[in-house]
Design a protein around this motif. Structure first.
Motif, PDB file in Angstrom:
ATOM      1  N   SER A 297      -1.621 -37.771 -11.282  1.00 40.27           N
ATOM      2  CA  SER A 297      -1.565 -36.960 -10.070  1.00 40.27           C
ATOM      3  C   SER A 297      -0.128 -36.487  -9.892  1.00 40.27           C
ATOM      4  N   CYS A 298       0.046 -35.174  -9.726  1.00 42.39           N
ATOM      5  CA  CYS A 298       1.388 -34.590  -9.726  1.00 42.39           C
ATOM      6  C   CYS A 298       1.674 -33.859  -8.424  1.00 42.39           C
ATOM      7  N   SER A 299       2.927 -33.965  -7.988  1.00 42.40           N
ATOM      8  CA  SER A 299       3.445 -33.171  -6.887  1.00 42.40           C
ATOM      9  C   SER A 299       4.519 -32.260  -7.458  1.00 42.40           C
ATOM     10  N   VAL A 300       4.337 -30.947  -7.252  1.00 40.31           N
ATOM     11  CA  VAL A 300       5.253 -29.969  -7.823  1.00 40.31           C
ATOM     12  C   VAL A 300       5.864 -29.158  -6.685  1.00 40.31           C
ATOM     13  N   THR A 301       7.184 -29.189  -6.578  1.00 42.59           N
ATOM     14  CA  THR A 301       7.919 -28.387  -5.610  1.00 42.59           C
ATOM     15  C   THR A 301       8.947 -27.553  -6.369  1.00 42.59           C
ATOM     16  N   PRO A 302       9.617 -26.608  -5.714  1.00 43.65           N
ATOM     17  CA  PRO A 302      10.644 -25.851  -6.432  1.00 43.65           C
ATOM     18  C   PRO A 302      11.765 -26.721  -6.989  1.00 43.65           C
TER      19      PRO A 302
ATOM     20  N   ALA B  27     -13.226 -41.263  -8.873  1.00 43.97           N
ATOM     21  CA  ALA B  27     -13.378 -41.513  -7.436  1.00 43.97           C
ATOM     22  C   ALA B  27     -12.019 -41.441  -6.740  1.00 43.97           C
ATOM     23  N   ASP B  28     -10.993 -41.996  -7.373  1.00 46.91           N
ATOM     24  CA  ASP B  28      -9.651 -41.951  -6.800  1.00 46.91           C
ATOM     25  C   ASP B  28      -9.120 -40.517  -6.785  1.00 46.91           C
ATOM     26  N   LEU B  29      -9.351 -39.801  -7.871  1.00 51.89           N
ATOM     27  CA  LEU B  29      -8.926 -38.399  -7.948  1.00 51.89           C
ATOM     28  C   LEU B  29      -9.584 -37.581  -6.847  1.00 51.89           C
ATOM     29  N   ALA B  30     -10.872 -37.803  -6.619  1.00 48.60           N
ATOM     30  CA  ALA B  30     -11.597 -37.055  -5.591  1.00 48.60           C
ATOM     31  C   ALA B  30     -11.031 -37.315  -4.205  1.00 48.60           C
ATOM     32  N   ALA B  31     -10.681 -38.565  -3.922  1.00 49.18           N
ATOM     33  CA  ALA B  31     -10.188 -38.919  -2.593  1.00 49.18           C
ATOM     34  C   ALA B  31      -8.870 -38.217  -2.265  1.00 49.18           C
ATOM     35  N   ARG B  32      -8.111 -37.832  -3.289  1.00 48.34           N
ATOM     36  CA  ARG B  32      -6.797 -37.204  -3.055  1.00 48.34           C
ATOM     37  C   ARG B  32      -6.880 -35.708  -2.778  1.00 48.34           C
ATOM     38  N   GLN B  33      -8.010 -35.084  -3.072  1.00 44.30           N
ATOM     39  CA  GLN B  33      -8.233 -33.665  -2.758  1.00 44.30           C
ATOM     40  C   GLN B  33      -7.033 -32.799  -3.164  1.00 44.30           C
ATOM     41  N   HIS B  34      -6.834 -32.702  -4.457  1.00 44.15           N
ATOM     42  CA  HIS B  34      -5.735 -31.904  -4.987  1.00 44.15           C
ATOM     43  C   HIS B  34      -5.991 -30.408  -4.793  1.00 44.15           C
ATOM     44  N   ASP B  35      -4.937 -29.637  -4.965  1.00 46.17           N
ATOM     45  CA  ASP B  35      -5.089 -28.183  -4.969  1.00 46.17           C
ATOM     46  C   ASP B  35      -5.756 -27.701  -6.250  1.00 46.17           C
TER      47      ASP B  35
END
Length: 527
Positions: free
Chosen positions: A484-489, A178-186
């Motif tokens: 949950s991951c955030s990936v930038t250059p 449910a938490d994963l869904a709320a974050r709407q990842h790419d």
């Protein structure tokens, strides 16, 4: 031990020993418990055929797979459908209200695939959100959100990624989903143990003592019912509907700790029939392309996805081609068998595919999406080393070829993501785990389970031992959750989301740790 280099002879034995039923399995028309026949027609108001929700997966810059399965009575044979094909309309739109429909058509839900629908939607635009839905029997499905991958040469500023594994339905509620869904990842990557084949007494959820949960899965019907029982969960459905998924399997989609054609539960020829049943049900319930449709006990699951110049995902299959576990499995001291270069976790062809892909990669981040821990896990407190034989520790030469191959090919920012352990473990990946000063060639984030293992705790004795005995391990946690991951250059941030309790519904989800890897610096830092 079972060799992975001579599988053709075993396939021939499989056909010889099991006869006509096995021939049907190899052709993709799997044997049932009894001859197929039409389900009894329903009466009264039509039931909702979309009880298992919708999903999308395997995104490309111009395409994505959308999935559903018609099952008005999901725990009945064939989901309560008549044994005949059914036309299913589908639509893909640029907005959630479907005022800008860009693709639509009709697919056929066929009974031999348990009325599952896999539509490979082509001609989409790169790095765009889309919404999709289905219509059958006059009823509309739930709406799903998906997103295509960027163009191969696109310089995207950020990728939002989640990965998860291990969701024993009877051991807990899917609060993490449910938490994963709320974050709407790419993108969501699921790393195995989507179902569990166990026969159990009962679990913590209502109805977890029912036959469809407690019976061990062996036949195709039993595997289909197990997937249906999981897919009925509303939080899992929400997670699937929130983003495209890339999936791979581990062991429990078939049976615990299986290795290629070997399992102590049955002779190889008999085991391959069970494996064919499991593979068929897996494909029927996952948003996979036709290229992944199994041919009996064979399933082409390893594959690669590129997200512009930012990231490339090499998705592994570490079950189907592996040598049997060393020293009879379990946790043992490493020895000549674990170091034997003839033994492999990936098989020769997949290993070459992986290393060749890395040699050609120009991505900023190179992600190895696989089932368990690549880092060494010494689980013995005190003198001596004891490691699990089912992980990469039981296949040291295989691991050395992969990590050494990454070094030799100058792979930029290698990040391994894994599961299986039912605990979170974050590690620096070193060429020699016996030497703390050995060069690090990458980093690894192993995520905990969605629900397997019940509530857990912040740091159990096993986790304390791992931290004490393995200097390359930087973080451990034994609660349930996902990453949950955030990936930038410039950086990779892993947000370890944990649930306080999964044995009751509506637990509390929080961030337990945020871990950082910087571009060009293969070591884990705490934020």
């Amino acid at each position: 031990m079972v060799s992975t280099r001579g599988i053709g002879s075993t396939r021939r034995t499989f056909l010889t020993v099991t006869g006509a039923a096995a021939a049907l399995a190899l052709a993709g028309n799997l044997p049932e418990i009894e001859p197929a026949r039409a389900a009894a027609p329903s009466s009264g108001r039509p039931r909702d055929p979309f009880t298992l929700g919708v999903a999308s997966g395997d995104p490309l810059p111009d395409a994505v797979v959308i999935w559903t399965r018609l099952a008005p009575r999901p725990l009945e044979r064939f989901g309560g459908m008549d044994y005949r094909p059914v036309p299913v309309q589908w639509q893909v739109a640029e907005d959630e209200r479907f005022s800008r429909i860009v693709k639509e058509g009709v697919a056929e839900a066929r009974p031999e695939a348990s009325h599952a629908v896999h539509v490979d939607v082509r001609g989409l635009r790169p790095w765009r959100e889309y919404w999709y839905r289905f219509r059958a029997h006059g009823q509309l499905s739930p709406v799903g959100r998906t997103k295509t991958a960027p163009a191969p040469d696109a310089a995207i500023p950020e990728l939002s990624l989640a990965f998860a594994s291990c969701q024993a339905w009877w051991e807990g509620w899917y609060t993490a989903h449910a938490d994963l869904a709320a974050r709407q990842h790419d993108l969501v990557v699921f790393l195995g143990d989507y179902i569990y084949e166990f026969g159990i007494d009962r679990g913590v959820r209502p109805h977890s003592g029912e036959d469809y949960v407690t019976r061990e899965t062996v036949t195709l019907d039993e595997y289909r019912n197990r997937y249906a029982s999981y897919r009925m969960d509303p939080d899992l459905q929400a997670a699937h509907a929130s983003a495209p998924w890339v999936v791979t399997m581990d062991d429990h989609e078939v049976i615990n700790n299986w290795a290629d054609e070997a399992h102590p539960s049955a002779p190889p020829a008999q085991f391959l029939v069970r494996r064919a049943n499991a593979f068929r049900a897996y494909w029927e319930h996952m948003p996979l392309r036709a290229a992944q449709q199994p041919q009996g006990p064979d399933l082409q699951l390893y594959r690669r996805f590129r997200y512009g110049k930012l990231a490339e995902f090499s998705v592994l299959d570490t079950r189907q081609y592996r040598s049997d576990q060393a020293y009879g499995d379990g946790s043992k001291p490493p020895g000549p068998e674990t170091k034997d270069p003839a033994r492999t976790l990936t098989g020769d062809a997949q290993e070459k595919w992986l290393l060749d892909g890395w040699a050609a990669s120009r991505s900023r981040w190179n992600v190895l999406a696989q089932q368990n821990a690549l880092a060494r896990l010494d689980v013995q407190d005190g003198a001596g080393v004891v490691v699990p034989m089912d992980t990469w520790d039981g296949y040291e030469a295989s691991r050395s070829r992969v990590l050494g191959g990454a070094r030799d090919r100058n792979v930029r920012n290698l990040v391994s993501i894994g599961g299986d352990l039912h605990r979170s473990v974050a590690s620096d990946l070193r060429l020699d785990f016996d030497d703390p000063d050995s060069p690090a060639v990458g980093t690894e984030f192993v995520g905990t389970s969605i629900s397997s293992g019940l509530d857990g705790m912040d740091l159990d004795p096993g986790g304390a031992t791992l931290l004490k005995e393995n200097p390359h391990i930087k973080y451990c946690n034994f609660q349930r959750g996902y990453v949950s991951c955030s990936v930038t250059p410039e950086r990779w941030i892993s947000d370890f989301r944990v649930v306080d309790k999964v044995t009751v519904p509506n637990g509390t989800v929080s961030t337990r740790a945020k871990l950082l890897v910087e571009d060009g610096r293969p070591e884990i830092q705490t934020l």
